[in-house]
Motif scaffolding. Sequence first.
Motif, PDB file in Angstrom:
ATOM      1  N   LYS B  97       0.973  -1.751  -0.140  1.00 30.75           N
ATOM      2  CA  LYS B  97      -0.108   0.023  -0.318  1.00 30.75           C
ATOM      3  C   LYS B  97       0.732   1.463  -0.542  1.00 30.75           C
ATOM      4  O   LYS B  97       0.491   1.941  -0.460  1.00 30.75           O
ATOM      5  CB  LYS B  97      -1.044  -0.101   1.614  1.00 30.75           C
ATOM      6  N   ARG B 219      -1.303   8.811   0.365  1.00 32.52           N
ATOM      7  CA  ARG B 219      -1.775   7.612   0.487  1.00 32.52           C
ATOM      8  C   ARG B 219      -3.157   7.158   0.646  1.00 32.52           C
ATOM      9  O   ARG B 219      -3.799   6.379   0.063  1.00 32.52           O
ATOM     10  CB  ARG B 219      -1.469   7.544   2.345  1.00 32.52           C
ATOM     11  N   ARG B 223      -5.386   4.892  -1.407  1.00 32.10           N
ATOM     12  CA  ARG B 223      -6.588   4.016  -0.621  1.00 32.10           C
ATOM     13  C   ARG B 223      -6.986   2.881  -1.375  1.00 32.10           C
ATOM     14  O   ARG B 223      -7.257   1.615  -0.295  1.00 32.10           O
ATOM     15  CB  ARG B 223      -6.986   4.729   0.651  1.00 32.10           C
TER      16      ARG B 223
END
Lengths: 335, 289
Positions: B97, B219, B223
């Motif tokens: 991620k 981020r 996501r």
Amino acid sequence: MSAPATPRVVAVLDGTCVGVDRRARALAGFLRDGLRIGKDAGAAAEAVTLAFYADSGARDSLVELAPTRDVRLIRAPEFRPDLMSGALTAFEAGGGAELFVFPGGPLGAELAARLAVRSAGSALTDVQGAAAGPAGLVCRRAVYSNHLTGRFELRARPWCITLDAGWYDARIEPASEHSVRADVELSAEESSAAAALRHVELLEPPETGDLEAAKFLIVAGRGAGSRGGVERIAAAAARMGAAFGVTRPVAMNAWAPAGRQIGVSGTRAAPVVCLVAGASGAPAFLWGVERAGFIAAVDTDEHAAIVHEADAAVVDDAVAVVEALADIVARERQS
Amino acid sequence: MDQLRIVVGFKVTPDYEALRPADWARAGDDAADGPEASPGGRPGGPETRFVRRILGVFDEAALELALRLRDARAERGLQTSLAAFSVAGRVADSFLKTLLALGYERAARVEAGAALDFAPGATAALVAGGAQRLGGDVLLLGSRCGPGDSGVVPFLVAEALGRPCLTQVTEIAPADRGRLRVTFTADAGPVRAIVSTPCVLAVGNAVVSMLRVPTLKDRLATREQPVVAFSAADLGVDVTEELDREPAALVGLETIDRGRAGVIVGGATPADKARALYETHLRARLERL
């Protein structure tokens, strides 16, 4: 005594680049002291050296360095591991051998791994010693980042191993006489990978000779706190006439040149006295100083691994203690 | 070549430096309460279930070098696609991620279904399968990673893929015609060369060793981007069979005794301690040099 048609042990010596004398000594040291197969320890008596060279002018001196009496020579262009792999595979297919021994280093790892795949054998790198086991060759090597030693059993033959860097210290004279059994020339056009590498340019290696030869070595770790702290320890080392090295974290922080690095990723030193200042004592670093005659450590953490891995330790600020020590040494020299 | 496809394979490992000396002492076969053999019959090593997971040192450098190569090519107006994968299973997800947030366009984990420590052959089979599935021109790997530190996985992968392999790579820069200018450490010392693709590059002791940190904005923006999961079967790999035919097996572990005394030198101040260290341990040794 003539060599057997199918040698049991093949020492592979790369003479196409600098450092061949060290590699030859490592092979000779391992064959004499590190290998226990068969009823006696004389595996070397049944060994042959397969030596690669690029320049015909280096051929005779390469033969003189060979660790075994019997030598087979192969001429290959520089930086052509693909051709070397092909030659080794053909050699193995043409008669076979139980064991191929390569000096440590990137080329040895590549040749050992590729030969093992192509001949359905087994490969292991960084071997510290090998002996016959119930089902194969049992080798010892460091694992878990040098925290433990692992014993591995290599079952599939041929066993293809590379040597731990410690064997480069071997002080072994080459065989007194040699018999060249074959001389083969490989063509640069023999592989489709020929075009993979172009414009090969050798760069100036970092100067590490003073670290390798140092009798008194001071190593700064991250506990120095900053680039300024590292520079103060370097200056103190210079006042004491000591060589100066650093740990990997210090080099990675660009607090000192990468060429000053001690440990698995840098130089392996063997000083009479080593002072480690502000390093926690990670095994990958300790590998670089473990051959020191005496290790003193300075660290603020009395539970740090380096405190237990040193002969003597001071629990305090690394920069302050090293500078105080430099004052003492300087005064003693003046008096 | 205007478009270069880079695939990075990485490993996630326990942070072994977080273990105490006593943990390692217990991990050797010769310890009274030494390790139990794992279900596969090999020594289990130290207990690491509660130790944080980190990227392999050289794998982290490979991931950052790929980003820098993408940036350098972009300055020349050249496009680069980035993909990353790991055979570490779900434990790799948090790292994947992060990589998506840093600009990797594809992220994949391979579910091996078995522990791959000390199994370079099985690891290489999965890495080669993952690289083929993701389809890169350049496969970047770390040159070695614990606990086995075998150093042969990149070569085994290169052999499986039929590609040349350079190891101990420290710098990668764009060159003309889609080729790369690669600096690596060979037995002869540092070398710079022009490398054609496809190839396998195994990163070593690069000065660029730390992966950059994504912004919170990046981020959040990524996501919802998925981490793709492949099973070993998806990649055509029978892990049980690969482990069974692993040609070198770990059969024992031993602690390393370096034989030092670890004497603590006392004193009230740094100067006192330096004096005591010098008089007791160093003076005679330095005078003999």
